[in-house]
Design a protein around this motif. Structure first.
Motif, short mmCIF file in Angstrom:
data_model
loop_
_atom_site.label_atom_id
_atom_site.label_comp_id
_atom_site.label_asym_id
_atom_site.label_seq_id
_atom_site.Cartn_x
_atom_site.Cartn_y
_atom_site.Cartn_z
N LYS A 94 31.50 25.73 71.09
CA LYS A 94 31.35 25.45 72.52
C LYS A 94 31.91 24.08 72.92
N THR A 95 32.55 23.39 71.97
CA THR A 95 33.00 22.02 72.25
C THR A 95 34.45 21.96 72.75
N GLY A 96 35.02 23.10 73.13
CA GLY A 96 36.41 23.10 73.58
C GLY A 96 36.67 22.15 74.74
N GLY A 97 35.73 22.08 75.67
CA GLY A 97 35.90 21.21 76.83
C GLY A 97 35.98 19.75 76.46
N ILE A 98 35.06 19.31 75.60
CA ILE A 98 35.08 17.89 75.23
C ILE A 98 36.22 17.59 74.26
N TRP A 99 36.65 18.60 73.50
CA TRP A 99 37.85 18.43 72.65
C TRP A 99 39.07 18.20 73.55
N ALA A 100 39.22 19.03 74.58
CA ALA A 100 40.38 18.94 75.47
C ALA A 100 40.44 17.59 76.18
N GLN A 101 39.29 17.00 76.42
CA GLN A 101 39.23 15.71 77.09
C GLN A 101 39.24 14.53 76.13
N GLY A 102 39.26 14.81 74.82
CA GLY A 102 39.27 13.74 73.82
C GLY A 102 37.99 12.93 73.79
N LYS A 103 36.88 13.56 74.15
CA LYS A 103 35.63 12.82 74.29
C LYS A 103 35.02 12.35 72.96
N LEU A 104 35.43 12.96 71.84
CA LEU A 104 34.87 12.56 70.55
C LEU A 104 35.85 11.75 69.71
N VAL A 105 37.02 11.48 70.25
CA VAL A 105 38.03 10.72 69.52
C VAL A 105 37.50 9.32 69.19
N GLY A 106 37.62 8.95 67.91
CA GLY A 106 37.20 7.62 67.47
C GLY A 106 35.74 7.51 67.08
N LYS A 107 34.97 8.56 67.31
CA LYS A 107 33.57 8.54 66.88
C LYS A 107 33.50 8.89 65.39
N VAL A 108 32.41 8.52 64.74
CA VAL A 108 32.24 8.76 63.32
C VAL A 108 31.62 10.13 63.10
N GLY A 109 32.15 10.88 62.13
CA GLY A 109 31.61 12.18 61.77
C GLY A 109 31.33 12.27 60.28
N SER A 110 30.28 13.00 59.91
CA SER A 110 29.92 13.14 58.51
C SER A 110 29.15 14.45 58.36
N ALA A 111 28.94 14.91 57.12
CA ALA A 111 28.30 16.21 56.92
C ALA A 111 27.53 16.27 55.60
N PHE A 112 26.51 17.13 55.58
CA PHE A 112 25.76 17.41 54.35
C PHE A 112 25.40 18.89 54.34
N THR A 113 25.10 19.44 53.15
CA THR A 113 24.91 20.88 53.06
C THR A 113 23.97 21.26 51.93
N SER A 114 23.68 22.56 51.83
CA SER A 114 22.90 23.12 50.72
C SER A 114 23.49 24.46 50.32
N THR A 115 23.30 24.81 49.05
CA THR A 115 23.71 26.12 48.55
C THR A 115 22.62 26.68 47.66
N ALA A 116 22.71 27.98 47.39
CA ALA A 116 21.74 28.61 46.49
C ALA A 116 22.00 28.23 45.04
N SER A 117 23.28 28.12 44.68
CA SER A 117 23.64 27.84 43.29
C SER A 117 24.36 26.51 43.18
N GLN A 118 24.52 26.05 41.94
CA GLN A 118 25.07 24.71 41.71
C GLN A 118 26.50 24.57 42.22
N HIS A 119 27.27 25.63 42.14
CA HIS A 119 28.67 25.55 42.58
C HIS A 119 28.92 26.62 43.65
N GLY A 120 28.02 26.71 44.60
CA GLY A 120 28.05 27.79 45.58
C GLY A 120 28.80 27.48 46.85
#
Length: 201
Positions: free
Chosen positions: A95-121
């Motif tokens: 749903k972020t197409g609008g803010i992408w088109a306007q460059g509203k997140l350019v220069g902000k910091v992004g990061s991520a974390f996750t979980s899986t069922a198995s060790q290499h999942g």
């Protein structure tokens, strides 16, 4: 003052626990405001109940992607689905197409974390696929450097990658995030907040 958003989706509570640890690390950086929100559940109530989903999560639900613009950093937490983010999180970012088109997140910091069922999942592919999305949005992508000693733990089975904090839930989702995994999550939150503070200033 820099503003950090931890936005997550969690089926069984593992990512919720990791999100709280990430937020704790970020809050430890002076002059940082941290908000924790979750995205909407797409699974029908009866199926979620039968599947044992954790329904009592404290974080408020964020529905409007325009709210992202108010933050200097956004840290995304999601379980893995076949080596990619869960559809609940994908639905939000689609749903972020609008803010992408306007460059509203350019220069902000992004990061991520996750979980899986198995060790290499699919932990690393999930994180790097999120990174690809963040690059398209023009964000500055941050992972977990090896100055985090917990990444090098070899005496136990543990998640944790230079691309972001991870946890292993087990096939029946009974394994909870370990102390080592939570240490990495807190480190990631702190690291993101420190870099965001420098960029915001």
């Amino acid at each position: 003052m820099s503003k950090v958003l931890v936005i997550y989706y969690s089926s069984f509570g593992h990512i919720e626990t990791m999100a709280k640890a990430v937020a704790e690390g970020a809050r430890g950086v002076s002059g940082t405001q941290v908000d924790v929100c979750r995205v909407a559940e797409l699974v029908p109530d009866d199926i979620a109940e039968r599947s044992g989903y954790k329904r009592d999560q404290d974080a408020p639900q964020l529905d409007d992607p325009n709210a992202l613009v108010d933050y200097d950093a956004i840290i995304i937490g999601t379980p893995t689905r076949y080596g990619n983010m869960a559809s609940q999180m994908r639905n939000f970012w689609d749903k972020t197409g609008g803010i992408w088109a306007q460059g509203k997140l350019v220069g902000k910091v992004g990061s991520a974390f996750t979980s899986t069922a198995s060790q290499h999942g699919g932990q690393e592919t999930t994180l790097t696929s999120i990174h690809t999305m963040l690059f398209h949005l023009g964000m500055v992508v941050v992972g977990v450097p090896y100055s985090c000693q917990a990444l090098s733990e070899l005496n136990e089975v543990s998640g944790g990658t230079p691309y972001g904090a991870t946890t292993i839930a087990g096939g029946d989702a009974s394994r909870q995030p370990s102390d080592n995994e939570l240490t990495i999550a807190r480190f990631q939150g702190q690291h993101v907040a420190e870099l965001t503070s420098k960029l915001a200033s």
